[in-house]
Scaffold this motif. Structure first.
Motif, mmCIF file in Angstrom:
data_model
loop_
_atom_site.group_PDB
_atom_site.id
_atom_site.type_symbol
_atom_site.label_atom_id
_atom_site.label_comp_id
_atom_site.label_asym_id
_atom_site.label_seq_id
_atom_site.Cartn_x
_atom_site.Cartn_y
_atom_site.Cartn_z
ATOM 1 N N GLU A 245 0.194 -1.060 0.247
ATOM 2 C CA GLU A 245 -0.476 -0.614 0.129
ATOM 3 C C GLU A 245 0.952 1.112 0.021
ATOM 4 N N ASN A 246 1.792 1.189 1.247
ATOM 5 C CA ASN A 246 2.480 2.217 1.237
ATOM 6 C C ASN A 246 3.594 2.877 0.361
ATOM 7 N N LEU A 247 4.668 1.304 0.247
ATOM 8 C CA LEU A 247 6.209 0.956 -0.448
ATOM 9 C C LEU A 247 6.117 2.265 -1.837
ATOM 10 N N ILE A 248 7.093 3.426 -1.837
ATOM 11 C CA ILE A 248 7.657 3.790 -3.022
ATOM 12 C C ILE A 248 8.764 3.656 -2.934
ATOM 13 N N ALA A 249 9.027 3.949 -2.404
ATOM 14 C CA ALA A 249 10.655 2.784 -2.688
ATOM 15 C C ALA A 249 11.410 2.118 -1.471
ATOM 16 N N GLY A 250 12.338 1.251 -1.821
ATOM 17 C CA GLY A 250 12.872 0.370 -1.335
ATOM 18 C C GLY A 250 14.724 0.583 -1.876
ATOM 19 N N PHE A 251 15.731 0.539 -0.523
ATOM 20 C CA PHE A 251 17.034 -0.078 -1.072
ATOM 21 C C PHE A 251 17.843 -0.451 -0.260
ATOM 22 N N ASN A 252 18.286 -1.949 -0.404
ATOM 23 C CA ASN A 252 19.130 -2.033 0.958
ATOM 24 C C ASN A 252 20.379 -1.395 0.354
ATOM 25 N N LEU A 253 21.578 -1.829 1.560
ATOM 26 C CA LEU A 253 22.787 -1.410 1.611
ATOM 27 C C LEU A 253 24.410 -1.855 1.666
ATOM 28 N N THR A 254 25.015 -2.133 0.871
ATOM 29 C CA THR A 254 26.171 -3.727 1.345
ATOM 30 C C THR A 254 26.571 -2.765 0.389
ATOM 31 N N CYS A 255 28.508 -3.009 1.608
ATOM 32 C CA CYS A 255 29.480 -2.860 1.076
ATOM 33 C C CYS A 255 29.645 -1.760 0.141
ATOM 34 N N PRO A 311 9.045 -1.856 -5.440
ATOM 35 C CA PRO A 311 10.673 -0.843 -5.586
ATOM 36 C C PRO A 311 11.917 -0.836 -5.094
ATOM 37 N N PHE A 312 12.353 -1.619 -5.014
ATOM 38 C CA PHE A 312 13.337 -2.205 -4.374
ATOM 39 C C PHE A 312 14.831 -2.197 -4.704
ATOM 40 N N CYS A 313 15.623 -2.206 -4.306
ATOM 41 C CA CYS A 313 16.886 -2.173 -5.399
ATOM 42 C C CYS A 313 18.133 -1.952 -4.171
ATOM 43 N N THR A 314 19.001 -3.194 -4.160
ATOM 44 C CA THR A 314 20.383 -3.304 -3.616
ATOM 45 C C THR A 314 21.481 -2.163 -4.009
ATOM 46 N N VAL A 315 21.856 -0.924 -2.880
ATOM 47 C CA VAL A 315 23.257 -0.569 -3.403
ATOM 48 C C VAL A 315 24.542 -0.221 -2.639
ATOM 49 N N MET A 316 25.575 -0.679 -3.944
ATOM 50 C CA MET A 316 26.836 -1.185 -3.458
ATOM 51 C C MET A 316 27.923 -0.282 -3.788
ATOM 52 N N ARG A 317 28.659 -0.026 -3.649
ATOM 53 C CA ARG A 317 30.240 0.099 -4.218
ATOM 54 C C ARG A 317 30.760 -1.371 -4.923
ATOM 55 N N SER A 318 31.333 -2.177 -4.674
ATOM 56 C CA SER A 318 31.921 -3.409 -4.874
ATOM 57 C C SER A 318 30.986 -4.579 -4.967
ATOM 58 N N LYS A 319 29.962 -4.746 -5.461
ATOM 59 C CA LYS A 319 29.697 -5.737 -5.612
ATOM 60 C C LYS A 319 29.881 -6.865 -5.114
ATOM 61 N N PHE A 320 28.663 -7.762 -4.034
ATOM 62 C CA PHE A 320 29.460 -8.500 -2.622
ATOM 63 C C PHE A 320 29.797 -9.810 -3.678
ATOM 64 N N GLY A 321 30.499 -10.491 -3.658
ATOM 65 C CA GLY A 321 31.402 -11.701 -4.583
ATOM 66 C C GLY A 321 32.161 -11.315 -5.198
ATOM 67 N N ASN A 322 32.011 -10.469 -5.245
ATOM 68 C CA ASN A 322 33.057 -10.081 -6.811
ATOM 69 C C ASN A 322 34.154 -9.146 -6.202
#
Length: 437
Positions: A245-255, A311-322
């Motif tokens: 109902e309410n999420l307009i944007a979502g971001f997971n932060l890692t690395c 609407p959800f994405c993950t934001v990183m610098r180097s990608k995990f595993g890379n």
């Protein structure tokens, strides 16, 4: 625009008074897992030392969450291998030495028996690998390959693991910064890896920093620190309706703290509002990289999956595993820098600013609105003088208005001046053809 300036001021004050890497250093040695006292200790540190408004919550062991079940709580007290009273491997020296969720054991083993329970990395002989066994009853140790090669094949080895598995809790932390609307931006990181600075604590530190920067927003912000995978699934299970109902944007932060360029993992169809904002802001960054959802591996797997279409994405610098030191003891305090942590934080604040300074509108009607009903065509209305072009603009606005496009994007796509667009939108909202999302 005033809110954007406020966030900028808060960011500058934050940089004067705080160091993200200090927070990472303070909790680095805590033995975090998806459950257990190390994770709770980390959450309590954040609540006490960074922001008291974080609320520590939990899910009980055994709780069914969709296809999964919250596992038992795991506590580890001692774990070591020794030979002739000489220490070979000890959990007290590095908490990565134990396979996560190892059950208790006390045995004397031959070399051939022991080696089956030792995890190493031949291609990184100086690194201890990170290994877990959350959902299968097992035990094991992790060692540097160079140390493993020194073991005497003729000796007997004593193995001791003092641990406990029981019906307990899986802890997480959530902070809500209320805005003028219930429409929500979710920013999160995971808190379940022991002694890993970039893969674990860099994202946590940036989320914690945001709790001191975001003030008096238009949208509501939820900051979430939760175990990866099972934590995300449990959270979605409990909050599914509110998210839809309410999420307009979502971001997971890692690395977030290594020397790599900024990047992000897109949603499954690469067309959500989170994707749009990240692409817009990233255009001013050199070497910014966009990874496909095919490269997923963190909590975007849950929030961004095809069932939910959030609407959800993950934001990183180097990608995990890379990066070479991923999931090893080499992902230590040396790999993260204050400069890169701050650079990532600045990027996220720019993303928030962009969301805050735009608005999203959606249609109140199904299919194309009947403009005659609203006196917008074939009448002596405001639009009488130029009705062909104006009617086209109105129909285009109502056709394109959606939760994935804000006013900046509508102006760009429809080639309508922003001021003119806002005038039309206000008029259409008065007619109840459009409504603010």
């Amino acid at each position: 625009m005033k809110r954007v300036q406020i966030f900028g001021q808060q960011l500058n004050r934050f940089f004067i008074n705080h160091r993200l890497k200090k927070w990472i250093k303070d909790v680095f040695d805590f033995n975090r897992s998806i459950t257990g006292s190390g994770t709770l200790k980390t959450l309590k540190y954040i609540k006490k030392n960074i922001n008291k408004n974080f609320k520590i919550k939990n899910y009980k062991s055994g709780t069914n969450v969709y296809d999964w079940k919250i596992p038992k709580q795991w506590e580890i007290y001692k774990a070591k291998i020794y030979c002739d009273n000489k220490k070979i491997c000890d959990f007290e020296d590095n908490n990565l030495h134990i396979v996560g969720y190892s059950y208790p054991i006390k045995k004397r083993l031959s070399y051939n028996q022991l080696k089956k329970k030792i995890n190493t990395l031949k291609n990184q002989p100086d690194a201890i690998p990170y290994v877990t066994s959350y959902y299968k009853k097992d035990w094991g140790f992790c060692m540097k390959y160079k140390d493993f090669k020194k073991l005497d094949k003729k000796k007997k080895y004593d193995v001791l693991i003092n641990s406990k598995l029981f019906n307990g809790k899986m802890n997480f932390s959530e902070m809500t910064i209320k805005g003028k609307t219930k429409k929500t931006v979710l920013i999160m990181s995971y808190i379940c890896h022991p002694s890993m600075a970039n893969n674990e604590l860099s994202g946590v530190s940036v989320v914690a920093a945001l709790s001191k920067i975001i003030k008096n927003p238009y949208y509501t912000y939820k900051l979430l620190l939760i175990p990866e995978t099972i934590g995300a699934i449990a959270y979605i299970n409990k909050n599914n309706y509110q998210l839809k109902e309410n999420l307009i944007a979502g971001f997971n932060l890692t690395c977030c703290g290594d020397k790599g360029s900024l990047s992000y993992i897109s949603s499954i169809y690469e067309n959500t509002y989170s994707d749009l904002i990240l692409k817009r802001i990233s255009k001013t960054y050199k070497n910014f990289k966009i990874h496909s959802f095919l490269d997923r591996g963190s909590n975007e797997r849950q929030f961004g999956c095809q069932n939910l279409k959030l609407p959800f994405c993950t934001v990183m610098r180097s990608k995990f595993g890379n990066y070479r030191n991923y999931h090893t003891s080499k992902d230590d305090l040396k790999i993260v820098s204050e400069k890169k942590l701050r650079d990532t934080l600045k990027f996220i604040v720019k993303v928030i600013d962009e969301i805050e300074k735009n608005k999203i509108y959606v249609k109140n009607t199904t299919c194309e609105p009947f403009l005659t009903k609203y006196n917008l065509i074939n009448t002596k209305s405001f639009f009488q003088n130029n009705k062909n072009s104006l009617t086209k603009d109105i129909l285009n606005i109502t056709a394109y208005a959606s939760k994935n496009l804000d006013t900046t994007e509508l102006s760009k796509i429809l080639k309508i001046d922003k001021k003119k667009l806002n005038f039309f939108i206000d008029f259409l909202c008065q007619k109840k053809i459009l409504k603010k999302f």
